[in-house]
Design a protein around this motif. Structure first.
Motif, mmCIF file in Angstrom:
data_model
loop_
_atom_site.group_PDB
_atom_site.id
_atom_site.type_symbol
_atom_site.label_atom_id
_atom_site.label_comp_id
_atom_site.label_asym_id
_atom_site.label_seq_id
_atom_site.Cartn_x
_atom_site.Cartn_y
_atom_site.Cartn_z
ATOM 1 N N ALA A 118 50.096 102.054 20.818
ATOM 2 C CA ALA A 118 48.947 102.962 20.957
ATOM 3 C C ALA A 118 48.298 102.818 22.331
ATOM 4 C CB ALA A 118 47.935 102.689 19.849
ATOM 5 N N ALA A 119 48.148 101.573 22.796
ATOM 6 C CA ALA A 119 47.510 101.321 24.103
ATOM 7 C C ALA A 119 48.361 101.896 25.236
ATOM 8 C CB ALA A 119 47.314 99.818 24.299
ATOM 9 N N VAL A 120 49.685 101.715 25.125
ATOM 10 C CA VAL A 120 50.608 102.234 26.138
ATOM 11 C C VAL A 120 50.568 103.763 26.152
ATOM 12 C CG1 VAL A 120 53.086 102.486 26.678
ATOM 13 C CG2 VAL A 120 52.125 100.207 26.213
ATOM 14 N N ARG A 121 50.673 104.364 24.967
ATOM 15 C CA ARG A 121 50.635 105.835 24.863
ATOM 16 C C ARG A 121 49.382 106.423 25.517
ATOM 17 N NH1 ARG A 121 54.635 108.145 25.131
ATOM 18 N NH2 ARG A 121 56.172 108.152 23.512
ATOM 19 N N LYS A 122 48.258 105.715 25.326
ATOM 20 C CA LYS A 122 46.976 106.193 25.839
ATOM 21 C C LYS A 122 47.023 106.396 27.356
ATOM 22 C CE LYS A 122 42.098 105.103 25.155
ATOM 23 N NZ LYS A 122 41.177 104.082 24.658
ATOM 24 N N VAL A 123 47.733 105.519 28.062
ATOM 25 C CA VAL A 123 47.751 105.629 29.532
ATOM 26 C C VAL A 123 48.942 106.408 30.073
ATOM 27 C CG1 VAL A 123 46.326 103.599 29.990
ATOM 28 C CG2 VAL A 123 48.812 103.322 29.858
ATOM 29 N N VAL A 124 50.055 106.438 29.342
ATOM 30 C CA VAL A 124 51.234 107.123 29.903
ATOM 31 C C VAL A 124 51.351 108.578 29.436
ATOM 32 C CG1 VAL A 124 52.555 104.980 30.196
ATOM 33 C CG2 VAL A 124 52.866 106.344 28.097
ATOM 34 N N GLY A 125 50.580 108.933 28.400
ATOM 35 C CA GLY A 125 50.639 110.306 27.885
ATOM 36 C C GLY A 125 51.760 110.477 26.867
ATOM 37 N N LYS A 126 51.800 111.649 26.245
ATOM 38 C CA LYS A 126 52.744 111.817 25.128
ATOM 39 C C LYS A 126 54.171 112.138 25.566
ATOM 40 C CE LYS A 126 51.719 116.659 23.785
ATOM 41 N NZ LYS A 126 51.565 117.160 25.139
ATOM 42 N N ASP A 127 54.362 112.537 26.824
ATOM 43 C CA ASP A 127 55.702 112.933 27.263
ATOM 44 C C ASP A 127 56.463 111.852 28.010
ATOM 45 O OD1 ASP A 127 55.329 115.464 26.193
ATOM 46 O OD2 ASP A 127 54.321 116.186 28.012
ATOM 47 N N PHE A 128 55.903 110.660 28.083
ATOM 48 C CA PHE A 128 56.550 109.559 28.816
ATOM 49 C C PHE A 128 57.289 108.695 27.788
ATOM 50 C CE2 PHE A 128 56.394 105.415 31.151
ATOM 51 C CZ PHE A 128 56.940 105.830 32.355
ATOM 52 N N PRO A 129 58.615 108.537 27.927
ATOM 53 C CA PRO A 129 59.362 107.800 26.912
ATOM 54 C C PRO A 129 58.920 106.335 26.749
ATOM 55 C CG PRO A 129 60.835 109.130 28.229
ATOM 56 C CD PRO A 129 59.495 109.175 28.911
ATOM 57 N N VAL A 130 58.726 105.976 25.487
ATOM 58 C CA VAL A 130 58.403 104.584 25.132
ATOM 59 C C VAL A 130 59.501 104.092 24.190
ATOM 60 C CG1 VAL A 130 56.761 103.042 23.990
ATOM 61 C CG2 VAL A 130 55.906 104.912 25.416
ATOM 62 N N LEU A 131 60.197 103.041 24.616
ATOM 63 C CA LEU A 131 61.241 102.427 23.803
ATOM 64 C C LEU A 131 60.709 101.115 23.244
ATOM 65 C CD1 LEU A 131 62.629 104.166 26.179
ATOM 66 C CD2 LEU A 131 64.669 102.819 25.701
ATOM 67 N N LEU A 132 61.327 100.647 22.176
ATOM 68 C CA LEU A 132 60.949 99.329 21.665
ATOM 69 C C LEU A 132 62.224 98.578 21.320
ATOM 70 C CD1 LEU A 132 58.005 98.200 19.591
ATOM 71 C CD2 LEU A 132 60.262 97.545 18.773
ATOM 72 N N ARG A 133 62.346 97.369 21.856
ATOM 73 C CA ARG A 133 63.512 96.535 21.520
ATOM 74 C C ARG A 133 63.110 95.599 20.395
ATOM 75 N NH1 ARG A 133 68.148 93.373 25.130
ATOM 76 N NH2 ARG A 133 69.698 94.607 24.029
ATOM 77 N N LEU A 134 63.818 95.724 19.291
ATOM 78 C CA LEU A 134 63.469 94.959 18.101
ATOM 79 C C LEU A 134 64.555 93.950 17.763
ATOM 80 C CD1 LEU A 134 61.571 94.552 15.635
ATOM 81 C CD2 LEU A 134 62.885 96.338 14.462
ATOM 82 N N GLY A 135 64.136 92.690 17.650
ATOM 83 C CA GLY A 135 65.022 91.656 17.114
ATOM 84 C C GLY A 135 65.024 91.851 15.606
ATOM 85 N N ALA A 136 66.026 92.589 15.107
ATOM 86 C CA ALA A 136 65.953 93.117 13.743
ATOM 87 C C ALA A 136 66.282 92.102 12.654
ATOM 88 C CB ALA A 136 66.849 94.345 13.617
ATOM 89 N N SER A 137 66.761 90.930 13.036
ATOM 90 C CA SER A 137 66.948 89.850 12.057
ATOM 91 C C SER A 137 67.069 88.534 12.808
ATOM 92 C CB SER A 137 68.217 90.076 11.229
ATOM 93 O OG SER A 137 68.427 88.969 10.364
ATOM 94 N N ASP A 138 66.474 87.487 12.233
ATOM 95 C CA ASP A 138 66.626 86.148 12.824
ATOM 96 C C ASP A 138 67.932 85.496 12.372
ATOM 97 O OD1 ASP A 138 64.193 86.105 14.219
ATOM 98 O OD2 ASP A 138 63.084 85.404 12.461
#
Length: 331
Positions: free
Chosen positions: A204-224
């Motif tokens: 949410a904080a990132v979206r607030k400054v980059v706007g809705k058209d700037f790609p935001v990716l998330l790298r998830l460690g999906a299992s330990d």
């Protein structure tokens, strides 16, 4: 047509094929974390010809306390912007899109490098490092969220095409996600939804400054892949929340096991059971990395619907011409 050569659109990103250069630490930055000539030369060589349409550069620390190692790139201050601008230009000149991976190492930070006591969600020894961190207060969590926000703003200002939030490989956000290291009793610990509260606040904080058209990716460690650690079931819940929160692409890897399977695995795309499960519950693209060294294997994984994009790391590290040969072999 080959699955690997099909273009892909994700948010405002248009990619010519499905190959991604995933983030790999090079330790080529200046001593202060600045973009050095070595870094520029390395990315110029790896992206030549634009056969890797999406390049996620190695993790950049968002504040000194979150620095993982010597000569790691820093996006922790505005003075970093000119160097990142040069880096974005080098990658763009070769026809690739460039993403900054923003990271805080948490209890995986090296006190000898930072001079600061490492921090974490709970005062529990880091399973990979043995370090017992200082347990973050609510105020300190809020400050870290702001640092992610500022880092994203710098990446955008430097001309990058997007940012990736790092929550894999046992770093800070992954420490919040994993029950191995998060035993908080407040709103940041307990259920999966509470353990990803910090992630949702960062998004949410990132979206607030980059706007809705700037790609935001998330790298998830999906299992330990560890008794008592995070599981694919946790990640299925988390992935759906991340999509709702506005993440454009999910980049799947391991949690505290790192980027390898426990015990090692020579299988092409060994994290594919994770990406296949997540792909079933989200409509945004999913990146699969892990041991993929053959174009035909990448083609097969895409054809089977295991992922939308294929990260090729070690093989590109060893051979800068690999992507060109892979693309040509499928034409």
């Amino acid at each position: 047509m080959s699955h690997l050569l099909k273009p892909l659109e994700a948010g405002s990103l248009t990619l010519a094929n499905r190959l991604v250069m995933p983030p790999m630490a090079t330790a080529k930055a200046g001593a202060d974390g600045s973009v050095s000539q070595d870094v520029l030369d390395y990315y110029a060589e790896k992206t030549e010809g634009g056969y890797l349409p999406l390049v996620i550069i190695e993790h950049s620390f968002i504040q000194l306390a979150g620095k993982a190692s010597e000569r790691q790139l820093s996006i922790a201050g505005d003075s970093a912007i000119p160097g990142y601008k040069k880096l974005a230009d080098v990658i763009h000149r070769n026809g690739s899109k460039a993403i900054v991976q923003m990271n805080h190492a948490g209890s995986a930070a090296d006190q000898r490098v930072t001079g600061i006591i490492p921090v974490g969600p709970s005062a529990i020894a880091n399973p990979r490092k043995g370090t017992v961190p200082h347990e973050l207060t609510i105020q300190e969590i809020s400050e870290i969220i702001t640092e992610f926000q500022k880092a994203a703003q710098r990446a955008k200002e430097a001309g990058f095409d997007g940012v990736e939030i790092h929550s894999a490989h046992g770093y800070l956000l992954n420490q919040f996600f994993s029950p191995l290291t998060n035993q908080r009793k407040d709103e940041y610990g307990g259920t999966v939804l509470k353990r990803i509260r910090i992630h949702l606040e960062v998004i949410a904080a990132v979206r607030k400054v980059v706007g809705k058209d700037f790609p935001v990716l998330l790298r998830l460690g999906a299992s330990d892949f560890t008794e008592g650690g995070s599981t694919i079931e946790d990640s299925i819940v988390a992935a759906q929340e991340f999509e709702k929160a506005g993440v454009d692409i999910l980049d799947i890897s391991g949690g505290f096991c790192g980027y390898m399977m426990p015990g090692g695995s020579s299988e092409q795309g060994y994290f594919s059971p994770l990406t296949a499960a997540i792909k079933k519950v989200v409509s945004i693209p999913v990146i699969l990395t892990g041991g993929i060294t053959q174009a035909q294997s990448a083609e097969g994984l895409l054809a089977e619907g295991k992922a939308d994009l294929i990260g090729v790391g070690r093989v590109v590290l060893k051979d800068s011409n690999w992507a060109q040969q892979a693309v040509n072999s499928l034409l």
